[in-house]
Design an enzyme around this catalytic site. Structure first.
Site, PDB file in Angstrom:
ATOM      1  N   TYR A  51      -3.116  -1.358  10.056  1.00  0.00           N
ATOM      2  CA  TYR A  51      -3.033  -1.499   8.601  1.00  0.00           C
ATOM      3  C   TYR A  51      -1.664  -1.001   8.118  1.00  0.00           C
ATOM      4  O   TYR A  51      -0.983  -1.653   7.325  1.00  0.00           O
ATOM      5  CB  TYR A  51      -4.149  -0.687   7.944  1.00  0.00           C
ATOM      6  CG  TYR A  51      -4.231  -0.766   6.441  1.00  0.00           C
ATOM      7  CD1 TYR A  51      -3.498   0.098   5.642  1.00  0.00           C
ATOM      8  CD2 TYR A  51      -5.052  -1.690   5.819  1.00  0.00           C
ATOM      9  CE1 TYR A  51      -3.582   0.039   4.262  1.00  0.00           C
ATOM     10  CE2 TYR A  51      -5.144  -1.761   4.443  1.00  0.00           C
ATOM     11  CZ  TYR A  51      -4.411  -0.888   3.670  1.00  0.00           C
ATOM     12  OH  TYR A  51      -4.483  -0.949   2.295  1.00  0.00           O
TER      13      TYR A  51
ATOM     14  N   SER B  90       0.859  -1.184   0.000  1.00  0.00           N
ATOM     15  CA  SER B  90       0.000   0.000   0.000  1.00  0.00           C
ATOM     16  C   SER B  90       0.895   1.234   0.000  1.00  0.00           C
ATOM     17  O   SER B  90       2.101   1.114   0.260  1.00  0.00           O
ATOM     18  CB  SER B  90      -0.847   0.007   1.283  1.00  0.00           C
ATOM     19  OG  SER B  90      -1.340   1.309   1.567  1.00  0.00           O
TER      20      SER B  90
END
Ligand code: GCO
Length: 255
Positions: free
Chosen positions: A159, A146
């Site tokens: 995350y 990400s």
């Protein structure tokens, strides 16, 4: 002459978390590049539905319902594929969840659920795939990282930690498996128009922030990520290893 093309004919690709979103888009593209597909999720009805729509596209699809965080079910899933003579040549570790909450309010259980699904799963599934790729002397592993593999923002600590871990796990895979003919690389999606970001795209303030902060001045579409996946799955990337390719409209490159 060695084939350095993007053609995936004769290869089998397992994409975890591929019943929808980025995983589905990546699976579909690898299928259209020639690969036979194994799509995965925990919701059997949903992956069967996704499999039918991929088959309607003329693709060869097998479903494998297993929980990527559960070591026993991952090992069983690979043993079943072995029994059917199905070799996973390409693994895309895509399965992931998001949880938005200030860290001081986060429970240990919530922290662990995100780390397990977004990071530990790539180790468990990656290890099973590599145990079979190493004797064959070749294999492709693509880990979905990400923008948060290198940047942080408030309320998404587990995350971010997991995606940072994905970047370094990818490099660790390269350190141990590159000599056995495996290429392990990662993709770092930016702000993409996916279900996971629904709450953000429908928030006018956040939407405006993404459009102002992203050099491309817009959100990304899942289809804009699949070319990078095909490249990293194909012989065209045989000398690319341990890298993360950000597909983020330039967000990670510009302050
Ligand atoms: C968020 C988003 C991001 C994106 C993506 C960006 O809450 O900021 O969910 O994490 O999903 O990972 O790369």
């Amino acid at each position: 002459m060695q084939d350095y093309s993007f053609d995936l004919t004769g290869r089998t690709a397992l994409v975890t978390g591929s019943s929808r979103g980025l995983g589905y888009a990546i699976a579909r593209a690898l299928g259209h590049a020639g690969a036979s597909l194994v799509i995965n999720g925990t919701n059997t009805a949903r992956i069967e539905e996704s499999a039918d729509s991929l088959r309607a596209d003329g693709l060869s699809v097998r479903t494998a319902a297993f929980d990527v965080t559960n070591e026993k079910s991952v090992v069983e899933a690979f043993t079943t594929l072995d029994a059917e003579g199905l070799k996973v040549d390409i693994l895309v570790n895509n399965a992931g969840i998001q949880l938005r909450k200030p860290m001081i309010d986060l429970s240990l259980e919530e922290w662990r659920s995100v780390i397990d699904t977004n990071l530990t799963s790539a180790f468990i599934v990656g290890r099973e795939a590599a145990r079979r790729m190493i004797p064959r002397g070749r294999g492709k592993i693509i880990n979905i990282g990400s923008l948060m593999s290198g940047l942080a923002r408030p309320t998404i600590a587990p995350y971010t930690a997991a995606k940072g871990g994905i970047k370094m796990l990818t490099q660790a895979m390269t350190a141990e498996w590159a000599a056995h003919g495996i290429q392990a690389n990662a993709i770092g999606p930016g702000y993409m128009l996916t279900d996971m970001n629904q709450a953000l795209t429908s928030d006018p303030q956040f939407d405006a922030w993404v459009k102002a902060r992203t050099p491309s001045r817009r959100w990304g579409k899942p289809e804009e990520l699949v070319g990078t996946a095909i490249f990293l799955a194909s012989s065209a990337s045989d000398y690319v290893n341990g890298q993360i390719i950000y597909v983020d409209g330039g967000m990670s490159a510009v302050i």
